[in-house]
Motif scaffolding. Structure first.
Motif, PDB file in Angstrom:
ATOM      1  N   ASN A  30       1.093 -13.066 -12.694  1.00  0.00           N
ATOM      2  CA  ASN A  30       1.632 -12.561 -11.283  1.00  0.00           C
ATOM      3  C   ASN A  30       2.607 -13.421 -10.491  1.00  0.00           C
ATOM      4  O   ASN A  30       3.076 -13.147 -10.116  1.00  0.00           O
ATOM      5  CB  ASN A  30       1.168 -11.211 -11.988  1.00  0.00           C
ATOM      6  CG  ASN A  30       0.600 -10.713 -13.168  1.00  0.00           C
ATOM      7  OD1 ASN A  30       1.851 -10.258 -13.654  1.00  0.00           O
ATOM      8  ND2 ASN A  30       0.209 -10.198 -12.906  1.00  0.00           N
ATOM      9  N   ILE A  31       1.310 -13.967 -10.413  1.00  0.00           N
ATOM     10  CA  ILE A  31       1.631 -14.862  -9.445  1.00  0.00           C
ATOM     11  C   ILE A  31       2.904 -15.983 -10.034  1.00  0.00           C
ATOM     12  O   ILE A  31       3.729 -15.998  -8.511  1.00  0.00           O
ATOM     13  CB  ILE A  31       1.060 -16.241  -9.022  1.00  0.00           C
ATOM     14  CG1 ILE A  31      -0.586 -15.357  -8.199  1.00  0.00           C
ATOM     15  CG2 ILE A  31       1.425 -16.899  -8.184  1.00  0.00           C
ATOM     16  CD1 ILE A  31      -1.385 -17.329  -8.040  1.00  0.00           C
ATOM     17  N   ASP A  32       3.091 -16.341 -10.986  1.00  0.00           N
ATOM     18  CA  ASP A  32       4.608 -16.376 -11.694  1.00  0.00           C
ATOM     19  C   ASP A  32       5.225 -15.438 -11.200  1.00  0.00           C
ATOM     20  O   ASP A  32       7.206 -16.026 -11.136  1.00  0.00           O
ATOM     21  CB  ASP A  32       3.960 -17.522 -12.325  1.00  0.00           C
ATOM     22  CG  ASP A  32       5.525 -17.827 -13.672  1.00  0.00           C
ATOM     23  OD1 ASP A  32       6.236 -18.631 -12.693  1.00  0.00           O
ATOM     24  OD2 ASP A  32       5.666 -17.853 -14.552  1.00  0.00           O
ATOM     25  N   LEU A  33       5.129 -14.509 -11.676  1.00  0.00           N
ATOM     26  CA  LEU A  33       6.061 -13.672 -12.259  1.00  0.00           C
ATOM     27  C   LEU A  33       6.702 -12.642 -10.971  1.00  0.00           C
ATOM     28  O   LEU A  33       7.857 -12.382 -11.222  1.00  0.00           O
ATOM     29  CB  LEU A  33       5.525 -12.611 -13.036  1.00  0.00           C
ATOM     30  CG  LEU A  33       6.431 -11.214 -13.754  1.00  0.00           C
ATOM     31  CD1 LEU A  33       7.220 -11.707 -14.289  1.00  0.00           C
ATOM     32  CD2 LEU A  33       5.478 -10.838 -14.543  1.00  0.00           C
ATOM     33  N   ALA A  34       5.667 -12.182 -10.143  1.00  0.00           N
ATOM     34  CA  ALA A  34       6.186 -11.690  -9.009  1.00  0.00           C
ATOM     35  C   ALA A  34       7.433 -12.071  -8.185  1.00  0.00           C
ATOM     36  O   ALA A  34       8.447 -10.758  -7.572  1.00  0.00           O
ATOM     37  CB  ALA A  34       4.794 -10.776  -8.501  1.00  0.00           C
ATOM     38  N   PRO A  35       7.341 -13.110  -7.582  1.00  0.00           N
ATOM     39  CA  PRO A  35       8.382 -13.506  -7.333  1.00  0.00           C
ATOM     40  C   PRO A  35       9.882 -13.205  -7.739  1.00  0.00           C
ATOM     41  O   PRO A  35      11.092 -13.124  -7.082  1.00  0.00           O
ATOM     42  CB  PRO A  35       8.352 -14.592  -6.192  1.00  0.00           C
ATOM     43  CG  PRO A  35       7.358 -15.466  -7.069  1.00  0.00           C
ATOM     44  CD  PRO A  35       5.988 -13.968  -7.867  1.00  0.00           C
ATOM     45  N   LYS A  36       9.502 -13.687  -8.762  1.00  0.00           N
ATOM     46  CA  LYS A  36      11.423 -13.623  -9.405  1.00  0.00           C
ATOM     47  C   LYS A  36      11.151 -12.199 -10.128  1.00  0.00           C
ATOM     48  O   LYS A  36      12.777 -12.007 -10.006  1.00  0.00           O
ATOM     49  CB  LYS A  36      11.142 -15.103 -11.525  1.00  0.00           C
ATOM     50  CG  LYS A  36      11.850 -14.807 -12.217  1.00  0.00           C
ATOM     51  CD  LYS A  36      11.581 -14.801 -13.540  1.00  0.00           C
ATOM     52  CE  LYS A  36      12.913 -15.548 -14.401  1.00  0.00           C
ATOM     53  NZ  LYS A  36      14.064 -16.173 -14.025  1.00  0.00           N
TER      54      LYS A  36
END
Length: 327
Positions: free
Chosen positions: A102-108
């Motif tokens: 989610n560190i990868d997904l959330a900002p995107k």
């Protein structure tokens, strides 16, 4: 905008991850405070069993989004799936566990929606009608209250251990399936292999009982009585940084901001003063019992029970009582 709180449930190997259960508890509390409803969201392929498991919790509904393209995590497909769902449902908030995926997904996702993102939160509060999120700053020395000014839905990730999954309220939720249009979405990365991170011989994050030791044990030989105490309690041994730096225990047993964050049912602290870096790592513990000779030690500020005394007298006394209880 509907007064809904969505919680994305991460899973792997057929099980919902512990951080998502904790985040779901935060969702229940937030929904109760703001008079909203809470909905669990499951993305994946052949995940109805997980959705049915969630339906036994006190939620408004469980949204099961099943699609072959969601079999493995991919930021493009997951972002498209959540984008479609959030656009259709228009919740106020999407909560996610603060884990690598989610560190990868959330900002995107936040960038694609043009909405606000608050990461690594430890809680929330209401200030009048305004909803604020609490996150730690300056190596966890300060707590900041963050207000989001963007359009909804807001995206918020929650730190592991911020809430206890054991406090999740049981109930009955409506299970609904959502059809997603992902045929035109092209994944730009391909997963070759999934490798679980090496955690050494012990994973303190899964321990139910932990005996923590600090510089108060004075020397490595003192660990023998700690090991005996831990054995009688069925506990793992954790350590503050000075113990690890002195090489009295392995690095994998370090607890705190530069080690592991733990959330046992019982954390027994022996000779740990309670530096903020260590407190950060144990804040998810259900019950903290502290033994320290200094009555002003910071550890007593977070302990449910405190024993002011010499651990070389207190620990042997505890061992004696535990032996008697087991005989």
């Amino acid at each position: 905008m509907s007064e809904q709180v969505f919680v994305l449930m991460d899973h792997g190997q057929g099980q919902i991850r512990s951080t998502s259960w904790e985040t779901l508890r935060m969702g229940q509390l937030l929904a109760a405070e703001t008079h909203a409803s809470v909905t669990a969201v499951v993305l994946g392929h052949q995940v109805r069993q997980l959705a049915e498991q969630l339906a036994s919790k006190a939620l408004e509904s469980v949204l099961c989004c099943d699609h072959p393209k969601l079999t493995q995590y991919d930021p493009d497909t997951y972002c498209a799936a959540l984008g479609q769902l959030l656009e259709a449902e228009q919740p106020r908030l999407l909560l996610l566990g603060h884990v690598y995926q989610n560190i990868d997904l959330a900002p995107k996702l936040a960038a694609s929606l043009g909405t606000g993102l608050v990461t690594d939160c430890i809680g929330f509060k209401l200030q009048g009608e305004e909803l604020l999120f609490i996150r730690q700053m300056f190596r966890n020395k300060l707590n900041a209250d963050v207000a989001v000014q963007s359009a909804t839905p807001w995206i918020v990730t929650m730190q592991s251990g911020a809430y206890s999954a054991d406090e999740l309220q049981e109930g009955q939720a409506r299970l609904e399936e959502r059809q997603l249009s992902l045929e035109q979405v092209s994944a730009r990365r391909r997963q070759l292999e999934a490798i679980e991170g090496m955690k050494g011989s012990v994973d303190l994050t899964k321990a139910e009982v932990i005996v923590g030791v600090g510089r108060g044990i004075k020397k490595a030989e003192s660990l023998e009585m700690i090991r005996e105490l831990a054995s009688l309690l069925g506990a793992e041994i954790g350590a503050s940084r000075p113990v690890v730096d002195n090489e009295w225990l392995e690095r994998e047993r370090q607890i705190g901001s530069s080690g592991q964050n733990v959330a046992p049912r019982l954390y027994l602290s022996c000779g740990i003063s309670g530096a903020i870096q260590h407190i950060v790592g144990i804040k998810g513990s259900q019950c903290i019992v502290a033994i320290n000779s200094d009555p002003n030690a910071p550890i007593f500020n977070v302990a449910r029970y405190g024993i002011v005394g010499d651990l070389f007298e207190v620990v042997p006394a505890l061992i004696k009582e535990l032996r008697a209880a087991k005989s």
